[in-house]
Design an enzyme around this catalytic site. Structure first.
Site, PDB file in Angstrom:
ATOM      1  N   GLY A 157      16.772 -34.089 -40.673  1.00  0.00           N
ATOM      2  CA  GLY A 157      17.470 -32.931 -41.244  1.00  0.00           C
ATOM      3  C   GLY A 157      18.887 -32.794 -40.713  1.00  0.00           C
ATOM      4  O   GLY A 157      19.815 -32.469 -41.458  1.00  0.00           O
ATOM      5  N   ARG A 213      11.739 -41.636 -28.823  1.00  0.00           N
ATOM      6  CA  ARG A 213      12.606 -40.499 -28.462  1.00  0.00           C
ATOM      7  C   ARG A 213      12.795 -40.385 -26.945  1.00  0.00           C
ATOM      8  O   ARG A 213      13.840 -39.911 -26.497  1.00  0.00           O
ATOM      9  CB  ARG A 213      12.038 -39.204 -29.030  1.00  0.00           C
ATOM     10  CG  ARG A 213      12.259 -39.150 -30.526  1.00  0.00           C
ATOM     11  CD  ARG A 213      11.614 -37.956 -31.143  1.00  0.00           C
ATOM     12  NE  ARG A 213      12.081 -37.790 -32.514  1.00  0.00           N
ATOM     13  CZ  ARG A 213      11.484 -37.044 -33.414  1.00  0.00           C
ATOM     14  NH1 ARG A 213      10.386 -36.395 -33.103  1.00  0.00           N
ATOM     15  NH2 ARG A 213      11.975 -36.945 -34.622  1.00  0.00           N
ATOM     16  N   GLY A 244      15.558 -39.402 -43.000  1.00  0.00           N
ATOM     17  CA  GLY A 244      14.220 -39.503 -43.585  1.00  0.00           C
ATOM     18  C   GLY A 244      13.722 -40.889 -43.933  1.00  0.00           C
ATOM     19  O   GLY A 244      13.578 -41.740 -43.066  1.00  0.00           O
ATOM     20  N   LYS A 278      15.110 -37.631 -55.836  1.00  0.00           N
ATOM     21  CA  LYS A 278      15.703 -36.637 -56.739  1.00  0.00           C
ATOM     22  C   LYS A 278      17.185 -36.402 -56.508  1.00  0.00           C
ATOM     23  O   LYS A 278      17.645 -36.347 -55.368  1.00  0.00           O
ATOM     24  CB  LYS A 278      14.987 -35.306 -56.548  1.00  0.00           C
ATOM     25  CG  LYS A 278      13.583 -35.316 -57.088  1.00  0.00           C
ATOM     26  CD  LYS A 278      12.953 -33.956 -56.883  1.00  0.00           C
ATOM     27  CE  LYS A 278      11.667 -33.829 -57.676  1.00  0.00           C
ATOM     28  NZ  LYS A 278      11.019 -32.563 -57.440  1.00  0.00           N
TER      29      LYS A 278
HETATM   30  P1  AMP Z   1      14.035 -38.910 -50.477  1.00  0.00           P
HETATM   31  O1  AMP Z   1      13.153 -38.194 -49.493  1.00  0.00           O
HETATM   32  O2  AMP Z   1      14.702 -38.035 -51.476  1.00  0.00           O
HETATM   33  O3  AMP Z   1      14.960 -39.894 -49.813  1.00  0.00           O
HETATM   34  O4  AMP Z   1      13.041 -39.757 -51.383  1.00  0.00           O
HETATM   35  C1  AMP Z   1      12.270 -40.780 -50.865  1.00  0.00           C
HETATM   36  C2  AMP Z   1      11.163 -41.067 -51.842  1.00  0.00           C
HETATM   37  O5  AMP Z   1      11.718 -41.471 -53.074  1.00  0.00           O
HETATM   38  C3  AMP Z   1      10.264 -42.188 -51.401  1.00  0.00           C
HETATM   39  O6  AMP Z   1       9.012 -41.656 -51.081  1.00  0.00           O
HETATM   40  C4  AMP Z   1      10.204 -43.096 -52.608  1.00  0.00           C
HETATM   41  O7  AMP Z   1       8.887 -43.516 -52.922  1.00  0.00           O
HETATM   42  C5  AMP Z   1      10.746 -42.238 -53.723  1.00  0.00           C
HETATM   43  N1  AMP Z   1      11.324 -43.031 -54.820  1.00  0.00           N
HETATM   44  C6  AMP Z   1      12.264 -43.971 -54.748  1.00  0.00           C
HETATM   45  N2  AMP Z   1      12.480 -44.524 -55.944  1.00  0.00           N
HETATM   46  C7  AMP Z   1      11.652 -43.917 -56.824  1.00  0.00           C
HETATM   47  C8  AMP Z   1      11.383 -44.070 -58.217  1.00  0.00           C
HETATM   48  N3  AMP Z   1      12.043 -44.961 -58.942  1.00  0.00           N
HETATM   49  N4  AMP Z   1      10.454 -43.278 -58.772  1.00  0.00           N
HETATM   50  C9  AMP Z   1       9.788 -42.369 -58.021  1.00  0.00           C
HETATM   51  N5  AMP Z   1       9.983 -42.194 -56.704  1.00  0.00           N
HETATM   52  C10 AMP Z   1      10.908 -42.945 -56.100  1.00  0.00           C
END
Ligand code: AMP
Length: 395
Positions: A376, A35, A353, A197
């Site tokens: 964010g 940074r 992220g 999710k």
């Molecule tokens: P996000 O912060 O929503 O981008 O989610 C990132 C997280 O999603 C990471 O920590 C991954 O381990 C998790 N992730 C990715 N694919 C899967 C999966 N098939 N099942 C469970 N977790 C997942």
């Protein structure tokens, strides 16, 4: 859009909001100076013009004044990186600070103490912002990481500089990269959305359907879509309550002529563990007791074709549980495809992220066009929101 190049800083004092929220070790040594490096071009331009820099930032989440969150710990690192004598003052507002600013000579840097030692900072207090505004002739915002916050130093202070305010080079680059994907990018435009999710990415998906030609949905999110399409996803992560939403997104995509690409196969595991037993399954036919944790080989072949034919690429979210070595392949391969497309002339932006963490972990940082510095802030930009820190400069 006013940027640094619209100003000559000779004999001017620039009040610069930087993001020096860097990690420190137990001895208060900076462990990752990315940074500080990112703010260097802005600082150098001002110093070379013959101006001086008053740098303000937050560090961590202190409750009142807490020594361990003092920005004095980073002064020597800034001096090393910029190569210029750097002073420090142990507050960020008040008479002593105003005096230190008055004494600051052209070509020199002054770092103010942690803004968040005053609760007025995060409250966006107008009086506090006015006090800050006395510390410079021109306000420069170069902190994308906090541009989504309406804090005193990121947003409110700008109203005290009617004309004399602009974006720093880093913030300008962030804004232009997002615009390239959302507005001006060469077609075909592709977004790859992964992660855990659907619920956390829904606003992004809805906003992005108006901007892209192709959308790859990977990672944990894909199982909600597979189930919505009638598939059997075993014990994979799945949000049943979001199935109607997934169906609606698929319908909207059709209407908007966006091609959605879901994985066709996955690497499934019999438990959420790096050492689990694994098998490759059709995404629509995952046995009970098994969960998809990474994209399968057929999916990756299809994704490769889409990535390589795209001219503008946005990547947010991993294709699998990349933190576990045995389920990182999909994310690494996707990085390879995007690197290849970038080498062939595509513009690629990685933001938000975990995809940034993955890109750094697997060494793709220099092989994509731009890696965003704001988590964010990037997500909110992709959701189509106007960030208050950006709006305040444009007003
Ligand atoms: P996000 O912060 O929503 O981008 O989610 C990132 C997280 O999603 C990471 O920590 C991954 O381990 C998790 N992730 C990715 N694919 C899967 C999966 N098939 N099942 C469970 N977790 C997942």
């Amino acid at each position: 859009m006013k940027t640094l190049n619209d100003f000559n800083f000779k004999n001017k004092k620039a009040l610069i909001r930087v993001d020096f929220n860097v990690p420190l070790d137990a001895n208060f040594k900076v462990t990752d100076a990315t940074r500080i490096q990112a703010a260097k071009p802005t600082i150098i331009k001002i110093l070379e013009d013959g101006g001086s820099c008053v740098l303000m930032s937050h560090l961590g989440r202190p409750k009142g004044v807490q020594e361990e969150f003092s920005l004095k710990h980073i002064v020597s690192k800034v001096e090393d990186i910029i190569g210029v004598e750097t002073q420090f003052v142990n507050n960020c507002v008040g008479e002593d600070v105003e005096q230190a600013v008055a004494n600051l000579e052209p070509g020199k840097i002054l770092i103010l103490e942690n803004l968040r030692f005053h609760e007025e900072e995060t409250k966006g207090d107008k009086g506090f912002a006015e006090q800050l505004s006395k510390l410079g002739d021109i306000y420069v915002n170069d902190a994308f990481g906090t541009a989504h916050r309406a804090h005193a130093s990121t947003t409110v202070v700008a109203q005290f500089f009617t004309e004399n305010k602009c974006f720093g080079y880093l913030l300008e680059q962030e804004i232009k990269s997002i615009e390239k994907v959302m507005k001006t990018g060469e077609k075909p435009v592709l977004a790859v959305l992964g992660g855990a999710k659907v619920s956390s990415k829904i606003t992004i998906i809805e906003n992005i359907l108006d901007k892209v030609d192709h959308l790859i949905i990977g990672g944990g999110m894909s199982f909600t879509f597979a189930k919505a399409n009638g598939g059997k996803v075993g014990d994979s992560i799945c949000e049943d309550d979001k199935i109607p939403l997934a169906l609606d997104i698929l319908k909207q995509a059709k209407e908007k002529n966006v091609q959605i690409h879901l994985p066709v196969d996955v690497k499934a595991a019999d438990k959420f563990d790096n050492n689990a037993n694994t098998q490759i399954c059709d995404i629509n036919n995952i046995p009970d007791g098994w969960q998809g944790l990474d994209a399968g080989p057929k999916s990756l072949e299809q994704f490769k074709d889409v990535v390589l034919e795209s001219k503008t690429i946005l990547w947010n979210g991993p294709l699998g549980v990349f933190e576990m070595e045995n389920f990182a392949n999909g994310t690494v391969e996707l990085g390879n495809f995007i690197a290849e497309a970038t080498k062939n002339g595509a513009f690629s932006l990685v933001g938000g992220g975990d995809s940034v963490a993955a890109v750094k972990q697997f060494g793709f940082e220099d092989k994509v066009s731009y890696v965003s510095t704001g988590g964010g802030a990037m997500l909110e930009s992709l959701e189509g929101k106007t960030l208050p820190g950006i709006a305040a400069i444009l007003e």
